[in-house]
Write an enzyme that holds these catalytic residues in place. Structure first.
Site, short mmCIF file in Angstrom:
data_model
loop_
_atom_site.label_atom_id
_atom_site.label_comp_id
_atom_site.label_asym_id
_atom_site.label_seq_id
_atom_site.Cartn_x
_atom_site.Cartn_y
_atom_site.Cartn_z
N THR A 1 41.01 44.31 34.66
CA THR A 1 40.34 43.50 33.65
C THR A 1 39.20 44.27 33.01
O THR A 1 39.02 44.24 31.78
CB THR A 1 39.81 42.20 34.28
N ASN B 1 39.98 34.10 36.45
CA ASN B 1 40.49 33.85 37.79
C ASN B 1 41.40 34.99 38.20
O ASN B 1 42.60 35.00 37.94
CB ASN B 1 41.24 32.51 37.83
N GLU B 2 40.79 35.99 38.81
CA GLU B 2 41.47 37.22 39.15
C GLU B 2 42.41 37.01 40.34
O GLU B 2 42.41 35.94 40.98
CB GLU B 2 40.43 38.30 39.49
N PRO B 3 43.27 38.00 40.65
CA PRO B 3 44.17 37.88 41.81
C PRO B 3 43.40 37.45 43.06
O PRO B 3 42.33 37.99 43.37
CB PRO B 3 44.73 39.29 41.95
N SER C 1 42.53 34.19 43.45
CA SER C 1 41.88 32.90 43.15
C SER C 1 42.73 31.75 43.68
O SER C 1 43.95 31.72 43.49
CB SER C 1 41.69 32.75 41.63
#
Length: 632
Positions: free
Chosen positions: A189, A170-172, A174
């Site tokens: 990532t 869940n990247e920035p 999300s």
């Protein structure tokens, strides 16, 4: 939202509860203690559920952080009969597209590191599939969510945290209510994953991940963080505001979540970095030194110019109350730093010294100036290269060396058909290798030889002759992959034998916790164990620790500062340049794209600058060391 701390964590004798965080946070002395604690929580849940005749539903992560937990759970299964037959697991994520049988697949990771060693039933294992056709991904994700719900939801979710603040993938950006879905991976990532894929270009751009909402639906959550490279994001997630820029910060809204971190990952937390700001503390010499240096840098004054009002206006009135004299405080800290400056790191009389280098270039990158100083001052210096470093050589460098040998044979009319045939086979193994594939044993041998000859050349520049070099090639490293085996008795025995051979007066060991691949930490453990083994034989060397290419010791941590002249810095640079396969672009640069020689010079000059600002003698550069006190 009120958080029930008692339900979240039990503080052990080797852990410390940290106040003033928005997620209950516990610091463990070592990563192994952290792993034992988390594995104990999992084991308690499984035993409780087994006794009740119900299933334990676990959410599991991948990556280097949970490896210690999985190893401890395997030990509990083998030695204490922990029964996993009634456990149901759901993994957080998987790269997409990804063949489940690929060495980079999280399916493969979980089988090799956990499931193959315990009795979880295959039908109870759920991992997102990376081989789902694009048109079926959404349907698969919906079904994954439904399956979790059918089992009544997750009892316990284990998490790691990425440097971008992600949990799962869940990247920035999300959303808090996001569910299992296909996502784009953040560049940070992908860069951090590059080592596992033998280059950033081979890292997939997408992944399937459980969502933030999926994770927060678990009844209990434990999030783990190890190493200094995670310190800044731990602070953001545990102390700062909830934001979708840091998906881990959503754990602040969960009623039964806990952050468990090692001391390195906790370094930026306010209660750790500046505990005098958050309340009353018990002053120790180390804390006093840390606080006074912090104050000097905070107000922009040299140590000996600090005044009473500086202490009073910056939360340090308690220290004044304890000592009553500003002069006593500032002079004590100044004197301790001054006494640590050492132009003769092994003294005047000739000494035997071993510098342990985890990879074949860590010696010159991290403490090359001190290495040169020791050799120039007439000490009997040995360098022990603990691993081959063979996986960090580019294919094109290997091909260049193979072509050289081929041309060498032609030049001298050496018609050795067997040799030439082997060389052609080696070239073919590279040319036919798919992105991310493992090298053959023969190619790993070639790459190891490249690193060995580079190390020999670098040591020669530093003044250490070839006969004093030891290439230990510790077994834990010999996997051909970035992931390594745990330290073993054979590794320790090899190091112990070297200590017996040399019987050194001094040893230098890479003691940094920031190495993102873990090799430095494992090598340090091997040396520490070996030192303990030979201590009973009367071999007790002076034990100094240096930092690697990622971080330097903070001023309050430095117990020996070795000044470097401009000439020594230039020689150190030349020694680093001999590692040609690592120059210009290292195979695993991590988050720092600077060349190693630039990192090294920036770091040592910065340490000298800080010393100068504190009012200490001004030097061109300084390498810093810490005496080993019994912990990493």
């Amino acid at each position: 939202m009120a958080i029930d701390i008692s339900r979240s964590v039990h503080v052990t004798p080797k852990s410390k509860f940290v106040r003033h965080t928005k997620v209950p946070t516990v610091i463990f002395e070592t990563s192994s203690e952290l792993a034992k604690y988390v594995a104990g929580v999992v084991a308690d849940l499984i035993r409780k559920k087994n006794k009740a005749g119900s299933a334990a539903i676990l959410g599991l992560p991948t990556g280097s952080t949970p490896l210690g937990v999985y190893r401890e759970l395997i030990r509990l299964h083998n030695e204490e009969q922990l029964d996993f037959s009634n456990v149901i697991t759901f993994n957080l994520d998987e790269y997409w597209p990804m063949d489940p049988e690929s060495i980079h697949s999280y399916h493969k990771f979980m089988q090799e590191n956990f499931f193959d060693h315990v009795n979880v039933k295959p039908e109870n294992i759920h991992i997102p599939r990376g081989d789902i056709p694009a048109e079926e991904v959404d349907l698969f994700c919906e079904e994954y969510e439904r399956t979790i719900e059918q089992f009544g939801g997750l009892d316990l979710q284990l998490l790691g945290i990425g440097r971008s603040g992600h949990i799962g993938f869940n990247e920035p950006g999300s959303a808090r209510n996001s569910l299992t879905r296909l996502v784009n991976l953040d560049p940070v990532t992908r860069r951090d994953a590059a080592s596992g894929f033998f280059g950033e270009d081979n890292v997939p751009h997408h992944a399937i991940t459980m969502g933030v909402g999926s994770i927060l639906s678990a009844r209990k959550i434990i999030i783990m963080a190890l190493g200094e490279h995670k310190a800044s994001v731990v602070k953001k997630a545990a102390e700062l505001e909830v934001t979708d820029d840091v998906s881990a910060s959503f754990l602040q809204t969960h009623t039964n979540s806990v952050f468990v971190v090692d001391s390195a990952a906790a370094a930026e937390l306010t209660a750790v970095k500046t505990p005098w700001i958050v309340g009353n503390i018990e002053w120790t010499p180390v804390l006093e030194k840390k606080a006074v240096i912090w104050l000097s840098r905070e107000v922009g004054k040299p140590l000996l110019k600090l005044e009473e009002e500086d202490f009073l206006h910056n939360h340090l009135h308690q220290m004044l109350h304890k000592y009553g004299s500003v002069a006593q405080i500032r002079e004590s800290v100044f004197d301790s730093l001054l006494e640590g400056i050492c132009t003769k790191p092994a003294g005047i009389e000739p000494q035997r010294v071993i510098v342990f280098s985890p990879h074949p270039d860590d010696d010159v990158i991290s403490m090359g100036g001190t290495l040169i100083t020791l050799a120039d001052q007439g000490h009997e210096v040995y360098i022990a290269y603990m691993t081959s470093g063979n996986i960090a050589v580019f294919d094109h460098d290997a091909l260049r060396h193979i072509d050289f040998v081929c041309e060498f044979h032609k030049l001298f009319h050496a018609d050795d058909r067997v040799v030439l045939e082997n060389l052609q086979n080696l070239k073919a193994s590279i040319e036919n290798k798919k992105a991310g594939d493992l090298d053959t044993e023969e190619m790993l041998g070639i790459k190891g030889l490249i690193r060995k000859t580079e190390a020999t050349a670098g040591a020669d520049v530093a003044g250490v002759p070839e006969e004093r070099l030891r290439f230990l090639d510790l077994p834990f490293y010999r996997t051909g992959q970035v992931s390594k085996k745990p330290i073993g008795e054979e590794d320790i025995a090899i190091v112990a034998d070297l200590l017996r051979e040399v019987n050194p007066h001094q040893i230098y060991v890479a003691g940094d916790l920031s190495d993102p691949h873990g090799t430095h930490r494992v090598c340090a453990e091997a040396v520490i164990n070996a030192v303990n083994v030979v201590a009973d034989e009367g071999i007790v060397p002076e034990f100094w620790m240096y930092r690697g290419a990622w971080e330097e010791y903070e001023p309050h941590e430095i117990e020996r500062a070795v000044p470097l002249s401009p000439e020594v810095v230039l020689r150190k640079r030349e020694a680093i340049f001999k590692h040609e396969s690592q120059k210009d672009s290292a195979f695993y640069p991590g988050s720092d794209k600077r060349e190693f020689w630039v990192r090294a010079e920036d770091r040592t000059r910065n340490t000298a600058r800080v010393y100068n600002e504190l009012g200490l003698p001004e030097y061109f550069a300084i390498e810093a060391f810490k005496h080993y006190h019994g912990e990493l």
